[in-house]
Design a protein around this motif. Structure first.
Motif, PDB file in Angstrom:
ATOM      1  N   ASP A  47       0.813  -1.222   0.000  1.00 38.87           N
ATOM      2  CA  ASP A  47       0.000   0.000   0.000  1.00 38.87           C
ATOM      3  C   ASP A  47       0.844   1.269   0.000  1.00 38.87           C
ATOM      4  OD1 ASP A  47      -2.332  -1.484  -0.048  1.00 38.87           O
ATOM      5  OD2 ASP A  47      -2.573  -1.474   2.131  1.00 38.87           O
ATOM      6  N   GLU A  48       1.981   1.264   0.651  1.00 45.20           N
ATOM      7  CA  GLU A  48       2.843   2.447   0.651  1.00 45.20           C
ATOM      8  C   GLU A  48       3.303   2.769  -0.777  1.00 45.20           C
ATOM      9  OE1 GLU A  48       4.664   5.724   1.891  1.00 45.20           O
ATOM     10  OE2 GLU A  48       3.804   4.393   3.407  1.00 45.20           O
ATOM     11  N   ALA A  49       3.604   1.723  -1.550  1.00 45.27           N
ATOM     12  CA  ALA A  49       3.997   1.952  -2.949  1.00 45.27           C
ATOM     13  C   ALA A  49       2.822   2.487  -3.756  1.00 45.27           C
ATOM     14  CB  ALA A  49       4.519   0.651  -3.568  1.00 45.27           C
ATOM     15  N   LEU A  50       1.631   1.986  -3.484  1.00 45.23           N
ATOM     16  CA  LEU A  50       0.440   2.476  -4.186  1.00 45.23           C
ATOM     17  C   LEU A  50       0.190   3.939  -3.860  1.00 45.23           C
ATOM     18  CD1 LEU A  50      -2.043   1.954  -5.956  1.00 45.23           C
ATOM     19  CD2 LEU A  50      -3.225   1.101  -3.912  1.00 45.23           C
ATOM     20  N   TYR A  51       0.392   4.309  -2.601  1.00 43.63           N
ATOM     21  CA  TYR A  51       0.208   5.700  -2.183  1.00 43.63           C
ATOM     22  C   TYR A  51       1.193   6.626  -2.897  1.00 43.63           C
ATOM     23  CZ  TYR A  51       0.681   9.816   0.810  1.00 43.63           C
ATOM     24  OH  TYR A  51       0.779  11.101   1.269  1.00 43.63           O
ATOM     25  N   GLN A  52       2.481   6.252  -2.863  1.00 43.26           N
ATOM     26  CA  GLN A  52       3.481   7.088  -3.520  1.00 43.26           C
ATOM     27  C   GLN A  52       3.262   7.144  -5.025  1.00 43.26           C
ATOM     28  OE1 GLN A  52       5.438   9.030  -2.026  1.00 43.26           O
ATOM     29  NE2 GLN A  52       5.467   8.246   0.070  1.00 43.26           N
ATOM     30  N   LYS A  53       2.800   6.033  -5.611  1.00 47.27           N
ATOM     31  CA  LYS A  53       2.523   6.015  -7.046  1.00 47.27           C
ATOM     32  C   LYS A  53       1.387   6.984  -7.380  1.00 47.27           C
ATOM     33  CE  LYS A  53       1.136   2.976 -10.847  1.00 47.27           C
ATOM     34  NZ  LYS A  53       0.540   1.676 -11.210  1.00 47.27           N
ATOM     35  N   ALA A  54       0.350   7.012  -6.567  1.00 52.74           N
ATOM     36  CA  ALA A  54      -0.764   7.926  -6.807  1.00 52.74           C
ATOM     37  C   ALA A  54      -0.297   9.379  -6.752  1.00 52.74           C
ATOM     38  CB  ALA A  54      -1.875   7.678  -5.792  1.00 52.74           C
ATOM     39  N   LEU A  55       0.549   9.700  -5.763  1.00 56.82           N
ATOM     40  CA  LEU A  55       1.078  11.056  -5.668  1.00 56.82           C
ATOM     41  C   LEU A  55       1.949  11.393  -6.872  1.00 56.82           C
ATOM     42  CD1 LEU A  55       2.057  11.345  -1.888  1.00 56.82           C
ATOM     43  CD2 LEU A  55       0.225  12.567  -3.066  1.00 56.82           C
ATOM     44  N   ALA A  56       2.743  10.428  -7.316  1.00 57.16           N
ATOM     45  CA  ALA A  56       3.608  10.669  -8.465  1.00 57.16           C
ATOM     46  C   ALA A  56       2.777  10.898  -9.731  1.00 57.16           C
ATOM     47  CB  ALA A  56       4.571   9.498  -8.656  1.00 57.16           C
ATOM     48  N   HIS A  57       1.701  10.133  -9.892  1.00 58.91           N
ATOM     49  CA  HIS A  57       0.797  10.378 -11.027  1.00 58.91           C
ATOM     50  C   HIS A  57       0.255  11.808 -10.970  1.00 58.91           C
ATOM     51  CE1 HIS A  57       0.625   6.588 -13.088  1.00 58.91           C
ATOM     52  NE2 HIS A  57       0.219   5.910 -12.034  1.00 58.91           N
ATOM     53  N   LEU A  58      -0.091  12.244  -9.776  1.00 54.32           N
ATOM     54  CA  LEU A  58      -0.620  13.602  -9.617  1.00 54.32           C
ATOM     55  C   LEU A  58       0.433  14.630 -10.014  1.00 54.32           C
ATOM     56  CD1 LEU A  58      -2.966  15.378  -8.664  1.00 54.32           C
ATOM     57  CD2 LEU A  58      -2.047  15.202  -6.342  1.00 54.32           C
TER      58      LEU A  58
END
Length: 311
Positions: A97-108
């Motif tokens: 989940d931490e990777a998913l969170y950082q990935k979402a922020l990076a997409h943003l």
């Protein structure tokens, strides 16, 4: 908007590995990971990446190494490479989940708003990362100008983390965008009670006071923001605007120019230079700056008002 967006709060949790006495592949990759983390903490981002790559060479299914390298790429303002690494970590461990969170922020950060929404919605269904999911939802809906949805997302996050000062600032920001200045000020007050060193809260209050034509208070608040975060170009641009309206024209121009040295693409600063030249009596130069801004974004606040004045 001449309002700085609350930072994305990269809650970076670098994955630590245990060192083993025997020189196994497990111990080798763990040592490389630890060395990479030490480099990253020392500010040597490229050195950190090299050690993470050594760990990956030992084990190309080492999710933690891809995740940490993704964090390093974020430090280098390379969201595209970071997204690739977070995606690889998730392919290895779909529950990361931490990777998913950082990935979402990076997409943003990369402007891929709908991909950010997709990741954020997945996070809201988790137990540990639900509040962070709503946080990213709120930021993304803000980028999409879907303010009602953004407000709802931040409120959902606040039910889970009522003591998070940044969430209060974000909700205040949406209320500011919607013209609910008194409610926004209430949220700013709550944020500062939780954390009186929240620079973005002071910046937001300064903007609200400016809208209310309380220019002296606006200057007082933006000074506090700059003291707490002297590296934010938007703060200097805002102080420059407030100084223009306080008849401190040259001091205002100095702030605006300094802001542009930090961020040459800031249309709000270019608009403010146009306002400076109008107030200085140079309508031709004012029109040049204002028309340049209008050609790129004609919806900025104050822009139409000053374009009309220079005609």
């Amino acid at each position: 908007m001449y309002l700085t967006k609350t930072p994305h709060l990269f809650w970076v949790a670098l994955i630590l590995a245990s060192a083993f006495s025997c020189d196994t592949a497990e111990s080798k990759k763990g040592r490389f990971l630890l060395k990479g983390n030490a480099k990253l903490q020392d500010g040597d981002t490229q050195g950190a990446i090299q050690f993470y790559e050594e760990a990956i060479r030992v084990d190309d299914a080492y999710a933690e190494a891809y995740y940490n390298r993704g964090i390093a790429y974020l430090r280098l303002a390379n969201p595209e490479r970071a997204i690739s690494d977070f995606s690889r970590a998730l392919a290895i461990d779909p529950s990361y989940d931490e990777a998913l969170y950082q990935k979402a922020l990076a997409h943003l950060d990369f402007g891929e708003n709908y991909k950010a929404l997709e990741g954020a919605k997945r996070l809201t269904q988790t137990e540990a990362f639900a509040s962070k999911g709503f946080f990213v939802l709120g930021l993304t809906y803000t980028e999409l100008n879907a303010y009602d949805s953004a407000l709802s997302a931040f409120e959902s996050a606040l039910t889970l983390e009522p003591d998070n000062s940044d969430l209060w600032v974000n909700r205040a920001t949406i209320r500011y965008y919607q013209g609910e200045h008194e409610k926004a000020l209430e949220d700013v007050e709550t944020s500062l009670k939780l954390n009186d060193r929240e620079a973005n809260a002071y910046n937001l209050e300064a903007l609200i006071r400016f809208e209310q034509k309380e220019y002296g208070i606006a200057l007082e608040k933006i000074e506090k923001a700059i003291l707490l975060n002297p590296n934010q170009p938007y703060f200097y641009n805002n102080r420059g605007l407030f100084r223009l309206y306080s008849n401190e024209l040259e001091a205002g121009l100095s702030d605006i120019n300094y802001s542009l040295t930090l961020d040459p693409t800031n249309l709000y600063a270019l608009r403010n230079k146009g306002i400076y030249y109008f107030l200085s009596g140079d309508n031709a130069l004012a029109a040049q700056y204002l028309q340049e801004v209008a050609s790129k974004n004609n919806s900025l606040p104050l822009l139409a008002e000053y374009l009309e004045k220079v005609r």
